[in-house]
Design a protein around this motif. Structure first.
Motif, PDB file in Angstrom:
ATOM      1  N   LEU A  19       0.840  -1.206   0.000  1.00  0.00           N
ATOM      2  CA  LEU A  19       0.000   0.000   0.000  1.00  0.00           C
ATOM      3  C   LEU A  19       0.872   1.251   0.000  1.00  0.00           C
ATOM      4  O   LEU A  19       0.570   2.231  -0.695  1.00  0.00           O
ATOM      5  N   GLN A  77       2.158   2.144  -3.399  1.00  0.00           N
ATOM      6  CA  GLN A  77       1.166   2.700  -4.323  1.00  0.00           C
ATOM      7  C   GLN A  77       1.167   4.226  -4.302  1.00  0.00           C
ATOM      8  O   GLN A  77       0.793   4.867  -5.276  1.00  0.00           O
ATOM      9  N   TYR A  78       1.569   4.792  -3.167  1.00  0.00           N
ATOM     10  CA  TYR A  78       1.520   6.250  -3.008  1.00  0.00           C
ATOM     11  C   TYR A  78       2.902   6.904  -2.921  1.00  0.00           C
ATOM     12  O   TYR A  78       3.016   8.123  -3.000  1.00  0.00           O
ATOM     13  N   ILE A 107       6.206   9.020   0.771  1.00  0.00           N
ATOM     14  CA  ILE A 107       4.913   9.522   0.319  1.00  0.00           C
ATOM     15  C   ILE A 107       4.968  11.032   0.478  1.00  0.00           C
ATOM     16  O   ILE A 107       5.045  11.549   1.592  1.00  0.00           O
ATOM     17  N   ILE A 144       0.135  12.063  -0.804  1.00  0.00           N
ATOM     18  CA  ILE A 144      -0.856  12.255   0.256  1.00  0.00           C
ATOM     19  C   ILE A 144      -2.171  12.752  -0.335  1.00  0.00           C
ATOM     20  O   ILE A 144      -3.255  12.328   0.088  1.00  0.00           O
ATOM     21  N   GLU A 154      -3.297  12.079  -3.305  1.00  0.00           N
ATOM     22  CA  GLU A 154      -3.918  10.916  -3.954  1.00  0.00           C
ATOM     23  C   GLU A 154      -4.538   9.991  -2.913  1.00  0.00           C
ATOM     24  O   GLU A 154      -5.642   9.466  -3.094  1.00  0.00           O
ATOM     25  N   LEU A 155      -3.829   9.803  -1.789  1.00  0.00           N
ATOM     26  CA  LEU A 155      -4.345   8.976  -0.699  1.00  0.00           C
ATOM     27  C   LEU A 155      -5.655   9.558  -0.168  1.00  0.00           C
ATOM     28  O   LEU A 155      -6.632   8.830   0.030  1.00  0.00           O
ATOM     29  N   CYS A 156      -5.682  10.869   0.052  1.00  0.00           N
ATOM     30  CA  CYS A 156      -6.892  11.535   0.545  1.00  0.00           C
ATOM     31  C   CYS A 156      -8.053  11.341  -0.425  1.00  0.00           C
ATOM     32  O   CYS A 156      -9.193  11.089  -0.008  1.00  0.00           O
ATOM     33  N   ASN A 184      -8.500   8.860  -2.501  1.00  0.00           N
ATOM     34  CA  ASN A 184      -8.947   7.469  -2.433  1.00  0.00           C
ATOM     35  C   ASN A 184      -9.685   7.153  -1.132  1.00  0.00           C
ATOM     36  O   ASN A 184     -10.502   6.233  -1.077  1.00  0.00           O
ATOM     37  N   TRP A 243       4.889   5.049   8.105  1.00  0.00           N
ATOM     38  CA  TRP A 243       3.713   4.403   7.522  1.00  0.00           C
ATOM     39  C   TRP A 243       3.461   3.045   8.185  1.00  0.00           C
ATOM     40  O   TRP A 243       2.332   2.726   8.564  1.00  0.00           O
ATOM     41  N   LEU A 257      -6.425  -0.377   1.893  1.00  0.00           N
ATOM     42  CA  LEU A 257      -7.048   0.952   1.832  1.00  0.00           C
ATOM     43  C   LEU A 257      -8.417   0.931   2.498  1.00  0.00           C
ATOM     44  O   LEU A 257      -8.784   1.862   3.221  1.00  0.00           O
ATOM     45  N   LYS A 295      -9.552   3.224   5.689  1.00  0.00           N
ATOM     46  CA  LYS A 295     -10.712   4.115   5.639  1.00  0.00           C
ATOM     47  C   LYS A 295     -11.648   3.834   6.817  1.00  0.00           C
ATOM     48  O   LYS A 295     -12.153   4.766   7.464  1.00  0.00           O
TER      49      LYS A 295
END
Length: 229
Positions: free
Chosen positions: A42, A45-46, A54, A59, A61-63, A65, A95, A107, A111
Motif C-alpha cells: 500500500l 502505491q503512493y 509519500i 498524500i 492521492e491517498l486523501c 482514495n 507508515w 485501503l 478508511k
C-alpha cells in the motif's frame, strides 16, 4: 517405575506443549510478515519511487482514495498516529508504525479505521498530545520555533474549531486585527489550549493575568472585555 512413567508422561506433555507453542509462534510470525507485506504494498502505491517517501502529491492521492479532503483533521490525526516528523511526507517506517497500530493493511481497512482514530485522539489526554503535535508538525524548518499568524489561524480552525468554536472564532478575529504579533510560539499555542479548558467563555471571570498567562492572551482577554463593555 511409577516415578519413571510419570516423568516420561510429563516430558511427553511438555514436548507437545512446546511443539504447539512453536507452531503458534510460526503461524503468528507468518501472519505478521504477510500483514507487513500488504502495508508495504500500500505504501508503494503512493510513494515517490525516487525518494521512497509519500510526498504531498502522494498524500493528496491517498486523501482522494479515502474520500477525505487533504485539510481534514483526520489526515493530521493519521500523521500523529504515524509520529510523522516532516509535514507533507510519510516515511516507510512511519507508515508501517501507523498502519500496524491501526491494524489497517488495506485501503478499505484504513478508511474504516479513521472514525476510531478520531475517537482515540479526542480523549482528553491524547488530545493534549495531538494539539502540541499539530504545532510541531507545522514547523517546516529544523530551527524554526514559531509559526506565522495566517497559518496559526488555519491550524486553529482545523484542530480546535469543532471543540471550542466561540473561543477559536474570537481568537482568530483578534489575531487577524492585532499588530503586536507576527508569529506564535509553542508556549503561546499551548496557552490557548489551557485557556479553552480552564476559562469559562465568554464570562472569563476566572482569568487572572497575574497567573503567568502568555501576554498575547492577556491582550486577547482585554480586547474581548472592551468589546463587551
Amino acid at each position: 517405575m511409577r516415578r519413571s512413567g510419570a516423568a516420561a508422561s510429563k516430558k511427553k506433555s511438555d514436548s507437545i506443549t512446546s511443539s504447539a507453542t512453536d507452531l503458534f509462534r510460526s503461524a503468528s510470525s507468518k501472519a505478521t510478515t504477510k500483514e507487513m507485506d500488504r502495508i508495504d504494498h500500500l505504501f508503494n502505491q503512493y510513494a515517490n519511487s525516487s525518494s521512497n517517501l509519500i510526498d504531498p502529491e502522494g498524500i493528496e492521492e491517498l486523501c482522494s482514495n479515502l474520500d477525505v479532503p487533504h485539510t481534514d483533521i483526520r489526515i493530521l490525526m493519521l500523521a500523529w498516529k504515524m509520529k510523522s516528523e516532516k509535514q507533507g511526507y510519510f516515511t516507510q517506517e512511519e507508515w508501517r508504525r501507523g498502519l500496524k497500530a491501526l491494524r489497517a493493511d488495506t485501503l478499505s481497512k484504513l478508511k474504516k479505521s479513521l472514525p476510531e482514530l478520531e475517537k482515540e485522539v479526542r480523549r482528553q489526554l491524547n488530545f493534549a498530545d495531538f494539539y502540541a503535535y499539530a504545532f510541531r508538525y507545522c514547523l517546516t524548518e529544523e530551527k524554526q520555533k514559531s509559526i506565522d499568524i495566517e497559518t496559526i489561524c488555519q491550524l486553529l480552525e482545523i484542530v480546535m474549531g469543532s471543540t471550542f468554536r466561540p473561543q477559536v472564532d474570537y481568537f482568530v478575529d483578534y489575531l487577524k486585527i492585532q499588530n503586536d504579533y507576527k508569529v506564535i510560539n509553542m508556549d503561546q499555542w499551548m496557552g490557548f489550549y489551557r485557556f479553552c479548558n480552564e476559562i469559562s467563555f465568554p464570562e472569563m471571570t476566572e482569568y487572572n493575568p497575574e497567573l503567568a498567562w502568555p501576554l498575547v492572551l492577556d491582550n486577547f482577554v482585554e480586547w474581548i472585555r472592551e468589546k463587551q463593555a
